[in-house]
Write an enzyme that holds these catalytic residues in place. Structure first.
Site, PDB file in Angstrom:
ATOM      1  N   HIS A 147       0.836  -1.195   0.000  1.00  0.00           N
ATOM      2  CA  HIS A 147       0.000   0.000   0.000  1.00  0.00           C
ATOM      3  C   HIS A 147       0.877   1.254   0.000  1.00  0.00           C
ATOM      4  O   HIS A 147       2.021   1.236   0.460  1.00  0.00           O
ATOM      5  CB  HIS A 147      -0.915   0.017   1.228  1.00  0.00           C
ATOM      6  CG  HIS A 147      -2.006  -1.001   1.169  1.00  0.00           C
ATOM      7  ND1 HIS A 147      -3.064  -0.903   0.310  1.00  0.00           N
ATOM      8  CD2 HIS A 147      -2.202  -2.145   1.865  1.00  0.00           C
ATOM      9  CE1 HIS A 147      -3.881  -1.928   0.472  1.00  0.00           C
ATOM     10  NE2 HIS A 147      -3.365  -2.701   1.414  1.00  0.00           N
ATOM     11  N   LYS A 206      20.041  -4.143   6.598  1.00  0.00           N
ATOM     12  CA  LYS A 206      21.253  -3.693   5.916  1.00  0.00           C
ATOM     13  C   LYS A 206      22.272  -4.828   5.938  1.00  0.00           C
ATOM     14  O   LYS A 206      22.124  -5.809   6.691  1.00  0.00           O
ATOM     15  CB  LYS A 206      21.836  -2.453   6.583  1.00  0.00           C
ATOM     16  CG  LYS A 206      22.270  -2.664   8.016  1.00  0.00           C
ATOM     17  CD  LYS A 206      22.819  -1.376   8.603  1.00  0.00           C
ATOM     18  CE  LYS A 206      23.288  -1.582  10.045  1.00  0.00           C
ATOM     19  NZ  LYS A 206      23.840  -0.337  10.614  1.00  0.00           N
ATOM     20  N   ARG A 249      27.474  -8.444   7.063  1.00  0.00           N
ATOM     21  CA  ARG A 249      28.685  -9.190   6.723  1.00  0.00           C
ATOM     22  C   ARG A 249      28.692  -9.440   5.226  1.00  0.00           C
ATOM     23  O   ARG A 249      27.645  -9.595   4.610  1.00  0.00           O
ATOM     24  CB  ARG A 249      28.757 -10.533   7.471  1.00  0.00           C
ATOM     25  CG  ARG A 249      29.005 -10.401   8.948  1.00  0.00           C
ATOM     26  CD  ARG A 249      29.051 -11.769   9.625  1.00  0.00           C
ATOM     27  NE  ARG A 249      30.264 -12.513   9.285  1.00  0.00           N
ATOM     28  CZ  ARG A 249      31.435 -12.363   9.895  1.00  0.00           C
ATOM     29  NH1 ARG A 249      31.563 -11.478  10.869  1.00  0.00           N
ATOM     30  NH2 ARG A 249      32.470 -13.088   9.538  1.00  0.00           N
TER      31      ARG A 249
END
Length: 247
Positions: A129, A196, A199
């Protein structure tokens, strides 16, 4: 053993045997009637019983020897009986394992490569949405699609959410509970909310934390940027969660 305990043991075993037979009979395989509704259901593939919500089978392809756990929902389109065009929408590779209670919700394109394993209760969708009109209820605003691709050999941890527009490289790991959106390279570990890279792998230095672009990496190598691209104006959460405004 009392008569009551003996009866309970006898009937308990009988119920478990019946339930085992029901699970075998209710599984969807290439040879079962429900299996013929799929665009492709590969040899040795099984959708365990009980299944979740499954519709749009004519636009769903699943490769060989893939195991789909109990209560997994796989769908193409907004609902049953809709013509979605000539091309498949949800494509799951061969040798995959989809954890119980997971949802794969496709509207435009979801590609899951070969040998991808997921933990339970993973949510993968290519539609979300938007909240561009501040006066119109968010649930009434027309959703937006963006293809999703998960590279071969990857692992998606329990409870992870893969949002529209996500592209995950080969042989990558998504930590449990991560909320993933953006583009990620091969051979990386992705974690957090928002997710994010934590490694990465390089042949010279093995697995190591990411470094900013241009900084010397292991053995003097220069590592590329590891952050995914910045998100657009869409909500970073799937439609079943409360939408929060972005800063």
């Amino acid at each position: 053993m009392s008569p009551r305990d003996a009866l309970r043991r006898m009937f308990g075993g009988f119920i478990h045997r019946i339930w085992g037979a029901v699970r075998v009979a209710g599984a969807i395989t290439p040879k079962s009637p429900a299996g013929y509704r799929f665009r492709r259901l590969g040899e040795g593939t099984c959708l365990s019983f009980p299944q979740g919500a499954i519709f749009g089978e004519a636009w769903i392809e699943i490769g060989d020897h893939t195991l789909v756990g109990e209560r997994v929902s796989i769908s193409a389109g907004m609902g049953p009986g809709v013509d979605l065009g000539p091309d498949s929408i949800v494509r799951i590779g061969g040798g995959c394992s989809i954890g119980r209670g997971s949802h794969i919700v496709g509207h435009q394109s979801i590609d899951i490569g070969d040998d991808v394993f997921t933990g339970p209760y993973v949510y993968i969708t290519d539609q979300n949405h938007v909240y561009e009109d501040p006066e119109l209820p968010i649930g009434r605003q027309w959703p937006r699609n963006n293809p999703v691709a998960i590279g071969a050999g990857s692992w998606i941890g329990a409870g992870a959410i893969i949002l529209p527009g996500t592209r995950i490289g080969r042989q990558s790991v998504v930590a449990g509970g991560a909320v993933v959106r953006g583009e990620f390279p091969d051979h990386c570990v992705i974690a957090g909310v928002p997710a994010k890279v934590v490694r990465r792998y390089s042949p010279e230095g093995g697995w190591h934390p990411p470094l900013p672009a241009g900084m010397p990496g292991p053995l003097g190598t220069i590592l590329p940027a590891s952050e995914p691209r910045s998100p657009g104006p869409e909500s970073p959460f799937p439609s079943f969660t409360a939408p929060f405004p972005q800063p």
